[in-house]
Design a protein around this motif. Structure first.
Motif, PDB file in Angstrom:
ATOM      1  N   SER A  35     -81.135  -0.807  40.850  1.00 58.32           N
ATOM      2  CA  SER A  35     -79.706  -0.576  41.046  1.00 58.32           C
ATOM      3  C   SER A  35     -78.991  -1.915  41.165  1.00 58.32           C
ATOM      4  N   ILE A  36     -77.707  -1.883  40.878  1.00 58.43           N
ATOM      5  CA  ILE A  36     -76.908  -3.100  41.024  1.00 58.43           C
ATOM      6  C   ILE A  36     -76.851  -3.516  42.485  1.00 58.43           C
ATOM      7  N   ASP A  37     -76.846  -2.523  43.388  1.00 59.06           N
ATOM      8  CA  ASP A  37     -76.842  -2.841  44.817  1.00 59.06           C
ATOM      9  C   ASP A  37     -78.081  -3.637  45.207  1.00 59.06           C
ATOM     10  N   LEU A  38     -79.235  -3.244  44.691  1.00 57.04           N
ATOM     11  CA  LEU A  38     -80.470  -3.971  45.000  1.00 57.04           C
ATOM     12  C   LEU A  38     -80.442  -5.367  44.379  1.00 57.04           C
ATOM     13  N   LEU A  39     -79.907  -5.488  43.166  1.00 61.90           N
ATOM     14  CA  LEU A  39     -79.789  -6.804  42.557  1.00 61.90           C
ATOM     15  C   LEU A  39     -78.939  -7.711  43.423  1.00 61.90           C
ATOM     16  N   TRP A  40     -77.759  -7.242  43.858  1.00 66.12           N
ATOM     17  CA  TRP A  40     -76.860  -8.074  44.690  1.00 66.12           C
ATOM     18  C   TRP A  40     -77.479  -8.361  46.050  1.00 66.12           C
ATOM     19  N   LYS A  41     -78.208  -7.409  46.599  1.00 66.93           N
ATOM     20  CA  LYS A  41     -78.855  -7.634  47.895  1.00 66.93           C
ATOM     21  C   LYS A  41     -79.939  -8.705  47.769  1.00 66.93           C
ATOM     22  N   THR A  42     -80.687  -8.654  46.682  1.00 62.08           N
ATOM     23  CA  THR A  42     -81.782  -9.598  46.474  1.00 62.08           C
ATOM     24  C   THR A  42     -81.265 -10.964  46.037  1.00 62.08           C
ATOM     25  N   ILE A  43     -80.319 -10.990  45.124  1.00 63.65           N
ATOM     26  CA  ILE A  43     -79.772 -12.240  44.585  1.00 63.65           C
ATOM     27  C   ILE A  43     -78.411 -12.482  45.238  1.00 63.65           C
ATOM     28  N   SER A  44     -78.439 -12.763  46.523  1.00 69.13           N
ATOM     29  CA  SER A  44     -77.208 -13.065  47.263  1.00 69.13           C
ATOM     30  C   SER A  44     -76.660 -14.417  46.780  1.00 69.13           C
ATOM     31  N   PRO A  45     -75.436 -14.766  47.135  1.00 71.29           N
ATOM     32  CA  PRO A  45     -74.888 -16.064  46.695  1.00 71.29           C
ATOM     33  C   PRO A  45     -75.771 -17.266  47.076  1.00 71.29           C
ATOM     34  N   LYS A  46     -76.302 -17.296  48.281  1.00 66.67           N
ATOM     35  CA  LYS A  46     -77.156 -18.421  48.684  1.00 66.67           C
ATOM     36  C   LYS A  46     -78.478 -18.421  47.919  1.00 66.67           C
ATOM     37  N   ARG A  47     -79.003 -17.252  47.616  1.00 65.04           N
ATOM     38  CA  ARG A  47     -80.239 -17.169  46.827  1.00 65.04           C
ATOM     39  C   ARG A  47     -79.962 -17.536  45.372  1.00 65.04           C
ATOM     40  N   TRP A  48     -78.772 -17.200  44.880  1.00 61.92           N
ATOM     41  CA  TRP A  48     -78.398 -17.616  43.530  1.00 61.92           C
ATOM     42  C   TRP A  48     -78.355 -19.146  43.464  1.00 61.92           C
ATOM     43  N   ASP A  49     -77.840 -19.780  44.521  1.00 63.43           N
ATOM     44  CA  ASP A  49     -77.838 -21.241  44.584  1.00 63.43           C
ATOM     45  C   ASP A  49     -79.258 -21.797  44.482  1.00 63.43           C
ATOM     46  N   GLY A  70     -78.500 -28.974  50.505  1.00 63.48           N
ATOM     47  CA  GLY A  70     -77.837 -29.367  51.751  1.00 63.48           C
ATOM     48  C   GLY A  70     -77.885 -28.270  52.795  1.00 63.48           C
ATOM     49  N   ARG A  71     -78.980 -27.508  52.806  1.00 59.99           N
ATOM     50  CA  ARG A  71     -79.141 -26.389  53.733  1.00 59.99           C
ATOM     51  C   ARG A  71     -80.321 -26.626  54.658  1.00 59.99           C
ATOM     52  N   ASP A  72     -80.360 -25.862  55.713  1.00 60.42           N
ATOM     53  CA  ASP A  72     -81.445 -25.891  56.686  1.00 60.42           C
ATOM     54  C   ASP A  72     -82.741 -25.392  56.037  1.00 60.42           C
ATOM     55  N   VAL A  73     -83.845 -26.098  56.292  1.00 63.89           N
ATOM     56  CA  VAL A  73     -85.132 -25.741  55.689  1.00 63.89           C
ATOM     57  C   VAL A  73     -85.557 -24.331  56.090  1.00 63.89           C
ATOM     58  N   LYS A  74     -85.375 -23.967  57.346  1.00 60.57           N
ATOM     59  CA  LYS A  74     -85.806 -22.641  57.811  1.00 60.57           C
ATOM     60  C   LYS A  74     -85.029 -21.531  57.086  1.00 60.57           C
ATOM     61  N   ALA A  75     -83.741 -21.720  56.905  1.00 54.73           N
ATOM     62  CA  ALA A  75     -82.924 -20.713  56.218  1.00 54.73           C
ATOM     63  C   ALA A  75     -83.332 -20.607  54.744  1.00 54.73           C
ATOM     64  N   VAL A  76     -83.554 -21.744  54.100  1.00 58.78           N
ATOM     65  CA  VAL A  76     -83.977 -21.739  52.707  1.00 58.78           C
ATOM     66  C   VAL A  76     -85.357 -21.087  52.590  1.00 58.78           C
ATOM     67  N   HIS A  77     -86.234 -21.370  53.543  1.00 56.73           N
ATOM     68  CA  HIS A  77     -87.571 -20.771  53.541  1.00 56.73           C
ATOM     69  C   HIS A  77     -87.469 -19.243  53.548  1.00 56.73           C
ATOM     70  N   GLY A  78     -86.617 -18.697  54.402  1.00 54.52           N
ATOM     71  CA  GLY A  78     -86.432 -17.240  54.460  1.00 54.52           C
ATOM     72  C   GLY A  78     -85.909 -16.672  53.154  1.00 54.52           C
ATOM     73  N   ASP A  79     -84.948 -17.364  52.545  1.00 57.51           N
ATOM     74  CA  ASP A  79     -84.408 -16.896  51.274  1.00 57.51           C
ATOM     75  C   ASP A  79     -85.444 -17.001  50.160  1.00 57.51           C
ATOM     76  N   VAL A  80     -86.219 -18.087  50.141  1.00 55.04           N
ATOM     77  CA  VAL A  80     -87.256 -18.244  49.120  1.00 55.04           C
ATOM     78  C   VAL A  80     -88.322 -17.152  49.279  1.00 55.04           C
ATOM     79  N   LEU A  81     -88.694 -16.831  50.509  1.00 56.13           N
ATOM     80  CA  LEU A  81     -89.666 -15.748  50.729  1.00 56.13           C
ATOM     81  C   LEU A  81     -89.144 -14.424  50.185  1.00 56.13           C
ATOM     82  N   ALA A  82     -87.866 -14.149  50.379  1.00 59.97           N
ATOM     83  CA  ALA A  82     -87.276 -12.918  49.845  1.00 59.97           C
ATOM     84  C   ALA A  82     -87.339 -12.921  48.313  1.00 59.97           C
ATOM     85  N   LEU A  83     -87.094 -14.075  47.696  1.00 57.22           N
ATOM     86  CA  LEU A  83     -87.171 -14.169  46.240  1.00 57.22           C
ATOM     87  C   LEU A  83     -88.608 -14.043  45.746  1.00 57.22           C
TER      88      LEU A  83
END
Length: 112
Positions: A35-49, A70-83
């Motif tokens: 679904s488009i909702d799942l795509l947007w949930k998974t590929i959020s703006p920060k994850r798109w970055d 230019g982001r916090d390593v812990k936050a990027v780590h969480g987003d990368v794990l989701a990807l």
């Protein structure tokens, strides 16, 4: 150019592509969401970055991805794990990789 298509497709559409691939018809690289909702949930703006920063770059350490953004390593780590869990990014021995040189996003919006 190694291009991946991010898109929305039903289970039936995915099965049709799989059958076509078994018949030898090239399908290209594709990451599909139900679904488009799942795509947007998974590929959020920060994850798109993150995807943009990793496209065509080969394996990178998460710390390097965070530095580039230019982001916090812990936050990027969480987003990368989701990807990784969504099958968008791959874990490799020396970090993570988005193994594509280009991204095409494909979905259709129809009248309700």
């Amino acid at each position: 150019m190694n291009t991946v298509t991010l898109g929305v497709s039903s289970i039936d559409e995915a099965k049709e592509r799989l059958a076509a691939a078994f018949r030898g018809e090239p399908q290209g690289q594709r990451i599909s969401f139900v679904s488009i909702d799942l795509l947007w949930k998974t590929i959020s703006p920060k994850r798109w970055d993150i995807i943009q920063a990793m496209t065509g770059q080969g394996p990178l350490a998460i710390r390097e991805v965070a530095r580039r953004l230019g982001r916090d390593v812990k936050a990027v780590h969480g987003d990368v794990l989701a990807l990784i869990n969504a099958g968008v990014v791959d874990r490799v021995e020396n970090g993570v990789v988005f193994p594509y040189d280009a991204v095409h996003v494909d979905f259709m919006l129809k009248a309700a």
